[in-house]
Design a protein around this motif. Sequence first.
Motif, short mmCIF file in Angstrom:
data_model
loop_
_atom_site.label_atom_id
_atom_site.label_comp_id
_atom_site.label_asym_id
_atom_site.label_seq_id
_atom_site.Cartn_x
_atom_site.Cartn_y
_atom_site.Cartn_z
N GLU A 262 7.56 6.67 4.75
CA GLU A 262 6.65 5.66 5.29
C GLU A 262 6.86 4.32 4.58
O GLU A 262 6.86 3.26 5.22
N TRP A 263 7.05 4.37 3.27
CA TRP A 263 7.33 3.14 2.53
C TRP A 263 8.64 2.52 3.01
O TRP A 263 8.74 1.32 3.19
N ARG A 264 9.64 3.35 3.24
CA ARG A 264 10.93 2.85 3.71
C ARG A 264 10.78 2.07 5.02
O ARG A 264 11.39 1.01 5.20
N LYS A 265 9.97 2.57 5.94
CA LYS A 265 9.78 1.88 7.21
C LYS A 265 9.15 0.50 7.00
O LYS A 265 9.55 -0.48 7.64
N ARG A 266 8.19 0.41 6.07
CA ARG A 266 7.56 -0.88 5.79
C ARG A 266 8.53 -1.83 5.11
O ARG A 266 8.50 -3.05 5.35
N VAL A 267 9.38 -1.30 4.25
CA VAL A 267 10.41 -2.12 3.60
C VAL A 267 11.34 -2.72 4.66
O VAL A 267 11.70 -3.91 4.59
N LYS A 268 11.72 -1.92 5.63
CA LYS A 268 12.60 -2.40 6.70
C LYS A 268 11.98 -3.59 7.42
O LYS A 268 12.66 -4.59 7.71
N LYS B 269 0.83 -1.21 0.00
CA LYS B 269 0.00 0.00 0.00
C LYS B 269 0.86 1.26 0.00
O LYS B 269 0.58 2.22 -0.73
N THR B 270 1.92 1.26 0.81
CA THR B 270 2.76 2.46 0.86
C THR B 270 3.60 2.61 -0.40
O THR B 270 3.91 3.74 -0.80
N LEU B 271 3.95 1.50 -1.06
CA LEU B 271 4.61 1.59 -2.36
C LEU B 271 3.68 2.28 -3.37
O LEU B 271 4.10 3.22 -4.07
N ASN B 272 2.44 1.83 -3.44
CA ASN B 272 1.49 2.43 -4.38
C ASN B 272 1.28 3.90 -4.09
O ASN B 272 1.21 4.73 -5.00
N ARG B 273 1.19 4.24 -2.81
CA ARG B 273 0.98 5.64 -2.43
C ARG B 273 2.19 6.49 -2.82
O ARG B 273 2.04 7.60 -3.32
N GLU C 106 4.36 5.87 -5.21
CA GLU C 106 4.43 6.00 -6.67
C GLU C 106 3.47 7.06 -7.16
O GLU C 106 3.80 7.85 -8.06
N GLN C 107 2.28 7.10 -6.60
CA GLN C 107 1.28 8.07 -7.03
C GLN C 107 1.63 9.48 -6.56
O GLN C 107 1.36 10.46 -7.26
N SER C 108 2.25 9.57 -5.37
CA SER C 108 2.61 10.88 -4.81
C SER C 108 3.92 10.75 -4.05
O SER C 108 3.92 10.49 -2.84
N PRO C 109 5.06 10.91 -4.74
CA PRO C 109 6.37 10.68 -4.11
C PRO C 109 6.83 11.82 -3.20
O PRO C 109 7.89 12.42 -3.39
N THR C 110 6.01 12.11 -2.18
CA THR C 110 6.40 13.11 -1.20
C THR C 110 7.43 12.52 -0.25
O THR C 110 7.56 11.30 -0.14
N ASP C 111 8.14 13.39 0.45
CA ASP C 111 9.11 12.90 1.44
C ASP C 111 8.43 12.02 2.48
O ASP C 111 8.97 10.98 2.88
N GLU C 112 7.24 12.42 2.90
CA GLU C 112 6.51 11.66 3.92
C GLU C 112 6.13 10.27 3.41
O GLU C 112 6.31 9.27 4.11
N ASN C 113 5.60 10.20 2.19
CA ASN C 113 5.18 8.91 1.63
C ASN C 113 6.35 7.98 1.38
O ASN C 113 6.28 6.77 1.63
N LEU C 114 7.47 8.53 0.91
CA LEU C 114 8.66 7.71 0.67
C LEU C 114 9.24 7.19 1.99
O LEU C 114 9.69 6.05 2.08
#
Length: 306
Positions: free
Chosen positions: A190-196, A174-178, A180-188
């Motif tokens: 958040e995705w990084r935390k889920r990747v970890k 979900k955070t990857l899709n978000r 990609e659609q809106s590559p804000t610092d916050e969204n990126l």
Amino acid sequence: MSYRLERAESVSHGIRRIAIEQIEKAIGEIDDDTLSRHDAVHQVRKRFKKIRGLVRLVRPALGDQYEPINIWYRDAGRRLSEIRDATTMIECFDELAESASDVIEDAVLQSIHNRLVDRRQRIESASRPVEKTLDEIACALSEQRQQVDTWSLDDDGFDAIAGGLGKSFRRGRKTLNRAEQSPTDENLHEWRKRVKYHWFHSRLLRNVWPEVLKARINEMDRLSDLLGDDHDLAVLHETMKTSPPDDIGDAGVIPPLEGLIQQRRSDLQRQAFDVGRRVYADSAKRLTQHLGVWWDVWISDDARDI
């Protein structure tokens, strides 16, 4: 032993064993006089993240125990975050400076480096002494070490893992899709935390099928690094924009640095999305089903005799 579950132990025993190992390593690193205090801070924060990834894997099985455990290690890590972030800023700038020498004089780059070091010193001076904070955390960790023995799971075997594994992976998609659609610092970020978290989970389950999961772990590691480098550049850029001029350097050097940062971030994000689309190609349900089957083979008598 390593950061992975073993076939000869129950999941509940493995979770407690790994947590204790990480706590004891953190205490040892705090007490290690050969480590600089900045390196000790970095290592201890890594231990806390690994413990949080560990308990997240069995979150449903931990029930009400999960929240206080997660909050304790999250807050303990935050006590060290400002000091670590200031060091990361220096490391990030030094890496950027290697590609900036063609547009900015070396003497100017060195001056900015020195000012960032001075900035870290001011942050440390305004904060509680690093040594005192680390000592307090070491004492608290000794108490947490005793608490681990009380951890209990409602399930065992793969049932104890499936819920946390699937939930974490689903959030990563979900955070990857978000992002990609809106590559804000916050969204990126958040995705990084889920990747970890999925990286930690893949490492914990590596023994289930080492040849297959090793490749996944390597790709998750790479993805984490790409997003981590991007986040560090985002923080550096924000610091450059918001800090007083004397903290960074002459205003004339900011535009070329910003250009280099944006160029580098664009490349990092492109690579991250390429890797992310592959590692998150499966649905959470399918990934969990695959790992469940592999788990059953791994612990079967036939597999044990191979």
